[in-house]
Scaffold this active site. Structure first.
Site, PDB file in Angstrom:
ATOM      1  CG  ASP A 118      -1.691  -1.236   1.413  1.00  0.00           C
ATOM      2  OD1 ASP A 118      -1.933  -1.915   0.404  1.00  0.00           O
ATOM      3  OD2 ASP A 118      -2.055  -1.551   2.564  1.00  0.00           O
TER       4      ASP A 118
HETATM    5  C1  26A Z   1     -11.709  -7.087   1.299  1.00  0.00           C
HETATM    6  N1  26A Z   1     -10.460  -7.216   2.002  1.00  0.00           N
HETATM    7  C2  26A Z   1     -10.020  -8.560   2.288  1.00  0.00           C
HETATM    8  C3  26A Z   1      -9.717  -6.097   2.362  1.00  0.00           C
HETATM    9  C4  26A Z   1      -8.514  -6.160   3.092  1.00  0.00           C
HETATM   10  C5  26A Z   1      -7.819  -4.957   3.328  1.00  0.00           C
HETATM   11  N2  26A Z   1      -8.250  -3.768   2.890  1.00  0.00           N
HETATM   12  C6  26A Z   1      -9.400  -3.768   2.207  1.00  0.00           C
HETATM   13  N3  26A Z   1     -10.132  -4.892   1.943  1.00  0.00           N
HETATM   14  N4  26A Z   1      -7.803  -7.167   3.675  1.00  0.00           N
HETATM   15  C7  26A Z   1      -6.721  -6.604   4.243  1.00  0.00           C
HETATM   16  N5  26A Z   1      -6.732  -5.287   4.045  1.00  0.00           N
HETATM   17  C8  26A Z   1      -5.760  -4.271   4.491  1.00  0.00           C
HETATM   18  O1  26A Z   1      -4.559  -4.476   3.830  1.00  0.00           O
HETATM   19  C9  26A Z   1      -3.603  -3.707   4.551  1.00  0.00           C
HETATM   20  C10 26A Z   1      -2.214  -4.210   4.247  1.00  0.00           C
HETATM   21  O2  26A Z   1      -1.951  -4.179   2.912  1.00  0.00           O
HETATM   22  C11 26A Z   1      -5.434  -4.329   5.963  1.00  0.00           C
HETATM   23  O3  26A Z   1      -6.347  -3.556   6.701  1.00  0.00           O
HETATM   24  C12 26A Z   1      -4.003  -3.791   6.013  1.00  0.00           C
HETATM   25  O4  26A Z   1      -3.940  -2.508   6.593  1.00  0.00           O
END
Ligand code: 26A
Length: 350
Positions: free
Chosen positions: A302
């Site tokens: 990210d």
């Molecule tokens: C729909 N899903 C599975 C998700 C996520 C996500 N953010 C949005 N949608 N699953 C994990 N994360 C975020 O990814 C970040 C790390 O790359 C987590 O909240 C974490 O901060």
């Protein structure tokens, strides 16, 4: 005020609170999760959050992939450059997210759901791996109608660059397409991330409906490999996959498609589809930091996307934008979770 002029970058996805703790093989086994993965929570995972809080000294940290990217881009850009949109609940977790964005200078335009609590992500750290288990809750209640309200749509119209996290494909394809259509019809920039292997694996049709709108398509090596596998490409070479991603059909012919594949500590690969049909490929070694300086890798991708997108918003070259992405990722992995160091570090080109 910039609010009147709008924010040049608009990000959309799932606002989540990360509940992050250090785990071990037993914990991974107990919840049947892999050391390095991102999944949607099933019934068998629901105890993980309390478990992390009670037994693993877990910390509450602002998360949500594109929200991390939004904070990362704002870290680099001038004040009032970024607006972030998604759906939260009416609770303390939402307050933590609002606060984190405020501190980072990101303007939030949340839809607030009356029923569901704010979404959360259980993050289990083992060494340099992170396993994420997401309970979307309110984040799953985002509606395109929210985007279409006059005050919100005016932010959409004023933005020049859109960044959408692929995770939002699980929530609202129509909302993503509203932004994508706006980008194509006004020749604005549309940046999209593959987010996690389960997106090309289980949300293939949804992904295929959005990819033609993408000017910049960002993923890591596992996401790229999963994309190739689920599209029956029969190739496993990252450079070849990046080339093929770049040349997929594209709606806006005025901008070339650029595919960007990060590979952890291995070089970042870019592929640019040229108007004459050729594809230009480049590799960029990462900014190395000493292993002992790494706190955790949650949010590294990210942060890369945040730095990269900040470069694009500022009209920088692809080389410079990749370098900004790598720089911000190297800063973020030295922090706890998807965070950035304060006081702010200043970027100096490699
Ligand atoms: C729909 N899903 C599975 C998700 C996520 C996500 N953010 C949005 N949608 N699953 C994990 N994360 C975020 O990814 C970040 C790390 O790359 C987590 O909240 C974490 O901060």
């Amino acid at each position: 005020m910039a609010a009147a002029q709008g924010y040049p970058l608009l990000c959309l996805e799932n606002p989540l609170l990360d509940i992050q703790g250090v785990g071990d093989d037993d914990l991974l086994k107990q919840y049947d999760i892999k050391a390095n993965d991102a999944i949607l929570a099933e019934d068998k995972h629901m105890g993980l959050y309390e478990d992390l809080l009670q037994n693993r000294d877990a910390k509450l940290i602002a998360g949500g992939a594109a929200q991390n990217t939004a904070r990362g881009a704002q870290y680099i850009l001038p004040e009032n450059s970024v607006v972030y949109i998604g759906c939260v609940g009416k609770d303390k977790y939402a307050d933590i997210l609002t606060d984190a964005c405020k501190k980072a200078g990101v303007y939030t335009e949340y839809r607030v759901d009356d029923v569901q609590p704010t979404g959360k992500c259980g993050v289990v750290i083992t060494g340099h791996n992170r396993s994420m288990v997401t309970h979307l809750a309110a984040a799953n209640e985002y509606k395109p109608e929210h985007l279409q309200q006059p005050n919100v749509w005016s932010l959409v119209e004023k933005a020049q660059v859109y960044y959408v996290g692929g995770y939002h494909l699980t929530v609202s394809v129509p909302a993503i397409l509203l932004l994508a259509e706006e980008a194509v019809s006004k020749n604005k920039t549309f940046i999209f991330s593959l987010s996690a292997p389960f997106i090309p694996q289980f949300f293939k049709d949804q992904l295929d409906s959005v990819v033609p709108y993408t000017d910049y398509l960002i993923g890591n090596e596992t996401e790229a490999l999963t994309y190739a596998e689920n599209h029956g490409w029969g190739i496993t070479d990252i450079t070849e996959i990046a080339k093929k991603l770049a040349t997929l059909p594209k709606k806006n012919a005025q901008r070339p498609r650029v595919a960007i594949v990060t590979q952890g500590t291995l070089p970042t690969v870019t592929a640019v589809a040229k108007a004459d049909g050729s594809v230009e490929v480049k590799e960029y070694p990462v900014h190395e930091i000493a292993k002992e300086k790494i706190n955790d890798t949650n949010g590294a991708g990210d942060a890369f996307a945040g730095g990269f997108t900040a470069g694009i918003v500022q009209g920088k070259t692809l080389d410079e934008s990749v370098d900004l992405g790598q720089w911000l990722a190297s800063l973020s992995i030295q922090e706890l979770g998807p965070s950035y160091p304060f006081p702010k570090q200043t970027y100096a080109r490699k």
